[in-house]
Write an enzyme that holds these catalytic residues in place. Structure first.
Site, short mmCIF file in Angstrom:
data_model
loop_
_atom_site.label_atom_id
_atom_site.label_comp_id
_atom_site.label_asym_id
_atom_site.label_seq_id
_atom_site.Cartn_x
_atom_site.Cartn_y
_atom_site.Cartn_z
N GLU A 111 0.86 -1.18 0.00
CA GLU A 111 0.00 0.00 0.00
C GLU A 111 0.90 1.22 0.00
O GLU A 111 1.93 1.23 0.67
CB GLU A 111 -0.90 0.06 1.25
CG GLU A 111 -1.94 -1.01 1.34
CD GLU A 111 -1.47 -2.25 2.08
OE1 GLU A 111 -2.10 -3.30 1.93
OE2 GLU A 111 -0.45 -2.17 2.80
N TYR A 123 7.63 2.32 -7.41
CA TYR A 123 6.99 1.00 -7.48
C TYR A 123 6.56 0.67 -8.91
O TYR A 123 6.72 -0.45 -9.38
CB TYR A 123 5.79 0.93 -6.53
CG TYR A 123 6.15 1.26 -5.10
CD1 TYR A 123 7.37 0.88 -4.55
CD2 TYR A 123 5.28 1.99 -4.29
CE1 TYR A 123 7.71 1.20 -3.24
CE2 TYR A 123 5.62 2.30 -2.99
CZ TYR A 123 6.83 1.91 -2.47
OH TYR A 123 7.16 2.23 -1.18
#
Length: 172
Positions: A111, A123
């Site tokens: 998350e 990411y």
């Protein structure tokens, strides 16, 4: 910039928490939570430091994957303010993904704050894709979490590149 990585121990928790509370001002983990996670047999925590100053931690990251699990979670990752924008976050993520491969994890989840485009970009560049949004996840800031997933690529065999050893070069 050169860092060394090593597995975190309980002796590192004070240094980890110094970074944790400075980076995650409003939603930092508690000392007790961090100690439990670092000590868990289901987690892998790594710390980064300069070779000349092994007691000065510049970043840390944690990964959760119980034995036999096909899924893993990036628990946390943080880099001290003075060490940012030098690739340390990528190095730490590389260590976590290497551990995921060692544990034979096929999917890694994380998350990330919706209001953190720098982390989302990292990411994304590593192959994570957004799969969901969790509204109101980060409190007390009331910020949504973007849930991201990476299908861990299988290691690809390759040929070693070198030179041929002749009889005169061969060790005796």
């Amino acid at each position: 910039m050169t860092w060394q990585l090593r597995r975190a121990t309980l002796d590192d928790v004070a240094a980890i928490m110094a970074i944790e509370t400075s980076v995650f001002e409003t939603d930092a983990w508690s000392d007790e939570m961090m100690r439990a996670d670092v000590a868990s047999p289901h987690t892998y925590y790594v710390v980064a430091f300069h070779p000349e100053t092994p007691d000065a931690i510049d970043g840390y990251a944690g990964f959760l994957a119980p034995a036999g699990s096909r899924d893993g979670d990036v628990q946390t990752i943080a880099v001290a303010e003075h060490a940012r924008r030098r690739g340390l976050g990528r190095v730490l993520m590389g260590a976590l993904l290497g551990e995921a491969r060692r544990r034979r994890v096929s999917e890694v989840f994380l998350e990330v704050r919706e209001d953190n485009p720098v982390a989302q970009g990292l990411y994304d560049s590593l192959g994570f894709v957004p799969i969901a949004v969790r509204p109101h996840y980060y409190q007390p800031d009331d910020v949504a979490a973007v849930v991201m997933k990476l299908t861990v690529p299988a290691p690809q065999p390759g040929l070693a590149v070198g030179h041929e050893i002749t009889a005169t070069e061969a060790p005796a």
